[in-house]
Design a protein around this motif. Sequence first.
Motif, PDB file in Angstrom:
ATOM      1  N   LYS A  26       0.836  -1.191   0.000  1.00  0.00           N
ATOM      2  CA  LYS A  26       0.000   0.000   0.000  1.00  0.00           C
ATOM      3  C   LYS A  26       0.873   1.244   0.000  1.00  0.00           C
ATOM      4  CE  LYS A  26      -2.790   0.159   3.416  1.00  0.00           C
ATOM      5  NZ  LYS A  26      -3.842   0.180   4.428  1.00  0.00           N
ATOM      6  N   ASN A  27       0.339   2.303  -0.569  1.00  0.00           N
ATOM      7  CA  ASN A  27       0.976   3.602  -0.484  1.00  0.00           C
ATOM      8  C   ASN A  27       0.390   4.305   0.736  1.00  0.00           C
ATOM      9  OD1 ASN A  27       2.368   5.902  -0.933  1.00  0.00           O
ATOM     10  ND2 ASN A  27       1.333   6.455  -2.829  1.00  0.00           N
ATOM     11  N   THR A  28       1.191   4.493   1.767  1.00  0.00           N
ATOM     12  CA  THR A  28       0.701   5.009   3.036  1.00  0.00           C
ATOM     13  C   THR A  28       1.236   6.416   3.276  1.00  0.00           C
ATOM     14  OG1 THR A  28       0.797   2.746   3.861  1.00  0.00           O
ATOM     15  CG2 THR A  28       0.486   4.451   5.480  1.00  0.00           C
ATOM     16  N   GLU A  29       0.431   7.242   3.883  1.00  0.00           N
ATOM     17  CA  GLU A  29       0.818   8.610   4.211  1.00  0.00           C
ATOM     18  C   GLU A  29       1.768   8.619   5.408  1.00  0.00           C
ATOM     19  OE1 GLU A  29      -0.034  11.439   2.625  1.00  0.00           O
ATOM     20  OE2 GLU A  29      -1.062  10.202   1.125  1.00  0.00           O
ATOM     21  N   TRP A  30       2.706   9.567   5.389  1.00  0.00           N
ATOM     22  CA  TRP A  30       3.676   9.693   6.481  1.00  0.00           C
ATOM     23  C   TRP A  30       2.974   9.969   7.807  1.00  0.00           C
ATOM     24  CZ3 TRP A  30       7.833   7.505   5.123  1.00  0.00           C
ATOM     25  CH2 TRP A  30       8.415   7.705   3.887  1.00  0.00           C
ATOM     26  N   ALA A  31       2.000  10.857   7.806  1.00  0.00           N
ATOM     27  CA  ALA A  31       1.294  11.206   9.039  1.00  0.00           C
ATOM     28  C   ALA A  31       0.597   9.984   9.642  1.00  0.00           C
ATOM     29  CB  ALA A  31       0.286  12.316   8.775  1.00  0.00           C
ATOM     30  N   GLU A  32       0.047   9.144   8.776  1.00  0.00           N
ATOM     31  CA  GLU A  32      -0.620   7.934   9.251  1.00  0.00           C
ATOM     32  C   GLU A  32       0.383   6.969   9.889  1.00  0.00           C
ATOM     33  OE1 GLU A  32      -3.374   4.329   7.449  1.00  0.00           O
ATOM     34  OE2 GLU A  32      -2.985   6.099   6.225  1.00  0.00           O
ATOM     35  N   SER A  35       1.420   8.280  13.304  1.00  0.00           N
ATOM     36  CA  SER A  35       0.346   8.043  14.269  1.00  0.00           C
ATOM     37  C   SER A  35       0.331   6.575  14.700  1.00  0.00           C
ATOM     38  CB  SER A  35      -0.985   8.432  13.653  1.00  0.00           C
ATOM     39  OG  SER A  35      -2.030   8.147  14.523  1.00  0.00           O
ATOM     40  N   ASP A  36       0.505   5.668  13.744  1.00  0.00           N
ATOM     41  CA  ASP A  36       0.535   4.238  14.060  1.00  0.00           C
ATOM     42  C   ASP A  36       1.688   3.898  14.998  1.00  0.00           C
ATOM     43  OD1 ASP A  36      -1.682   3.633  12.600  1.00  0.00           O
ATOM     44  OD2 ASP A  36      -0.604   2.768  10.900  1.00  0.00           O
ATOM     45  N   ILE A  37       2.847   4.513  14.777  1.00  0.00           N
ATOM     46  CA  ILE A  37       4.004   4.255  15.634  1.00  0.00           C
ATOM     47  C   ILE A  37       3.676   4.629  17.076  1.00  0.00           C
ATOM     48  CG2 ILE A  37       6.355   5.010  16.161  1.00  0.00           C
ATOM     49  CD1 ILE A  37       6.755   5.205  13.069  1.00  0.00           C
ATOM     50  N   SER A  38       3.109   5.803  17.271  1.00  0.00           N
ATOM     51  CA  SER A  38       2.741   6.233  18.620  1.00  0.00           C
ATOM     52  C   SER A  38       1.667   5.338  19.216  1.00  0.00           C
ATOM     53  CB  SER A  38       2.249   7.675  18.592  1.00  0.00           C
ATOM     54  OG  SER A  38       3.281   8.541  18.195  1.00  0.00           O
ATOM     55  N   ASP A  39       0.696   4.941  18.406  1.00  0.00           N
ATOM     56  CA  ASP A  39      -0.403   4.092  18.887  1.00  0.00           C
ATOM     57  C   ASP A  39       0.072   2.702  19.300  1.00  0.00           C
ATOM     58  OD1 ASP A  39      -2.093   6.199  18.405  1.00  0.00           O
ATOM     59  OD2 ASP A  39      -2.916   5.363  16.547  1.00  0.00           O
ATOM     60  N   VAL A  40       1.094   2.184  18.626  1.00  0.00           N
ATOM     61  CA  VAL A  40       1.604   0.854  18.950  1.00  0.00           C
ATOM     62  C   VAL A  40       2.562   0.908  20.145  1.00  0.00           C
ATOM     63  CG1 VAL A  40       3.089  -1.012  18.102  1.00  0.00           C
ATOM     64  CG2 VAL A  40       1.309  -0.079  16.639  1.00  0.00           C
ATOM     65  N   LEU A  41       3.458   1.883  20.155  1.00  0.00           N
ATOM     66  CA  LEU A  41       4.467   1.934  21.202  1.00  0.00           C
ATOM     67  C   LEU A  41       3.937   2.468  22.533  1.00  0.00           C
ATOM     68  CD1 LEU A  41       7.678   3.135  19.361  1.00  0.00           C
ATOM     69  CD2 LEU A  41       7.066   0.841  20.098  1.00  0.00           C
ATOM     70  N   PRO A  53       5.932   7.936  28.120  1.00  0.00           N
ATOM     71  CA  PRO A  53       6.986   8.747  27.509  1.00  0.00           C
ATOM     72  C   PRO A  53       6.472   9.465  26.260  1.00  0.00           C
ATOM     73  CG  PRO A  53       7.304   6.459  26.944  1.00  0.00           C
ATOM     74  CD  PRO A  53       6.157   6.518  27.925  1.00  0.00           C
ATOM     75  N   MET A  54       7.122  10.559  25.925  1.00  0.00           N
ATOM     76  CA  MET A  54       6.784  11.273  24.706  1.00  0.00           C
ATOM     77  C   MET A  54       7.407  10.510  23.539  1.00  0.00           C
ATOM     78  SD  MET A  54       7.568  15.191  23.597  1.00  0.00           S
ATOM     79  CE  MET A  54       6.837  15.800  25.083  1.00  0.00           C
ATOM     80  N   ILE A  55       6.594  10.131  22.571  1.00  0.00           N
ATOM     81  CA  ILE A  55       7.062   9.377  21.411  1.00  0.00           C
ATOM     82  C   ILE A  55       7.093  10.328  20.231  1.00  0.00           C
ATOM     83  CG2 ILE A  55       6.590   7.437  19.871  1.00  0.00           C
ATOM     84  CD1 ILE A  55       5.091   6.176  22.286  1.00  0.00           C
ATOM     85  N   LEU A  56       8.268  10.535  19.669  1.00  0.00           N
ATOM     86  CA  LEU A  56       8.445  11.441  18.540  1.00  0.00           C
ATOM     87  C   LEU A  56       8.951  10.652  17.333  1.00  0.00           C
ATOM     88  CD1 LEU A  56      10.236  14.313  20.459  1.00  0.00           C
ATOM     89  CD2 LEU A  56       7.841  14.194  19.800  1.00  0.00           C
ATOM     90  N   PRO A  57       8.050  10.104  16.522  1.00  0.00           N
ATOM     91  CA  PRO A  57       8.479   9.322  15.370  1.00  0.00           C
ATOM     92  C   PRO A  57       9.095  10.237  14.304  1.00  0.00           C
ATOM     93  CG  PRO A  57       6.112   9.108  15.748  1.00  0.00           C
ATOM     94  CD  PRO A  57       6.624  10.129  16.680  1.00  0.00           C
ATOM     95  N   ILE A  58      10.226   9.819  13.793  1.00  0.00           N
ATOM     96  CA  ILE A  58      10.892  10.525  12.702  1.00  0.00           C
ATOM     97  C   ILE A  58      11.080   9.517  11.581  1.00  0.00           C
ATOM     98  CG2 ILE A  58      12.975  11.733  11.974  1.00  0.00           C
ATOM     99  CD1 ILE A  58      13.278  12.568  14.931  1.00  0.00           C
ATOM    100  N   ILE A  59      10.526   9.828  10.420  1.00  0.00           N
ATOM    101  CA  ILE A  59      10.606   8.936   9.267  1.00  0.00           C
ATOM    102  C   ILE A  59      11.455   9.629   8.214  1.00  0.00           C
ATOM    103  CG2 ILE A  59       9.315   7.727   7.480  1.00  0.00           C
ATOM    104  CD1 ILE A  59       6.942   7.698   9.414  1.00  0.00           C
ATOM    105  N   MET A  60      12.476   8.918   7.758  1.00  0.00           N
ATOM    106  CA  MET A  60      13.353   9.465   6.724  1.00  0.00           C
ATOM    107  C   MET A  60      13.193   8.652   5.457  1.00  0.00           C
ATOM    108  SD  MET A  60      16.696  10.250   9.092  1.00  0.00           S
ATOM    109  CE  MET A  60      17.761   9.722   7.828  1.00  0.00           C
ATOM    110  N   GLU A  61      12.977   9.337   4.360  1.00  0.00           N
ATOM    111  CA  GLU A  61      12.845   8.660   3.075  1.00  0.00           C
ATOM    112  C   GLU A  61      14.235   8.436   2.513  1.00  0.00           C
ATOM    113  OE1 GLU A  61      10.323   9.106  -1.050  1.00  0.00           O
ATOM    114  OE2 GLU A  61      10.336  10.719   0.417  1.00  0.00           O
ATOM    115  N   VAL A  62      14.505   7.195   2.114  1.00  0.00           N
ATOM    116  CA  VAL A  62      15.830   6.836   1.598  1.00  0.00           C
ATOM    117  C   VAL A  62      15.718   6.558   0.121  1.00  0.00           C
ATOM    118  CG1 VAL A  62      17.763   5.269   1.833  1.00  0.00           C
ATOM    119  CG2 VAL A  62      16.397   5.830   3.811  1.00  0.00           C
TER     120      VAL A  62
END
Length: 62
Positions: A26-32, A35-41, A53-62
């Motif tokens: 699937k082509n997934t949005e970065w914001a989604e 949000s999923d990372i925070s919801d799971v962790l 804890p404050m969860i600050l997900p950072i996604i880097m496109e490679v």
Amino acid sequence: MRESGTMIYEAQQMLNRHLNKKIHGKNTEWAELKSDISDVLGPYLYEKTKRRPMILPIIMEV
């Protein structure tokens, strides 16, 4: 926490499984994804530490 190595490894494995299911084919949005990372962790870390804890997900496109 001194003994956080195991907890971090378990969190990584849980997050890898979740995200692989989520983005497979699937082509997934970065914001989604962020949000999923925070919801799971969030619940996992609370269960292990009894802290939120404050969860600050950072996604880097490679």
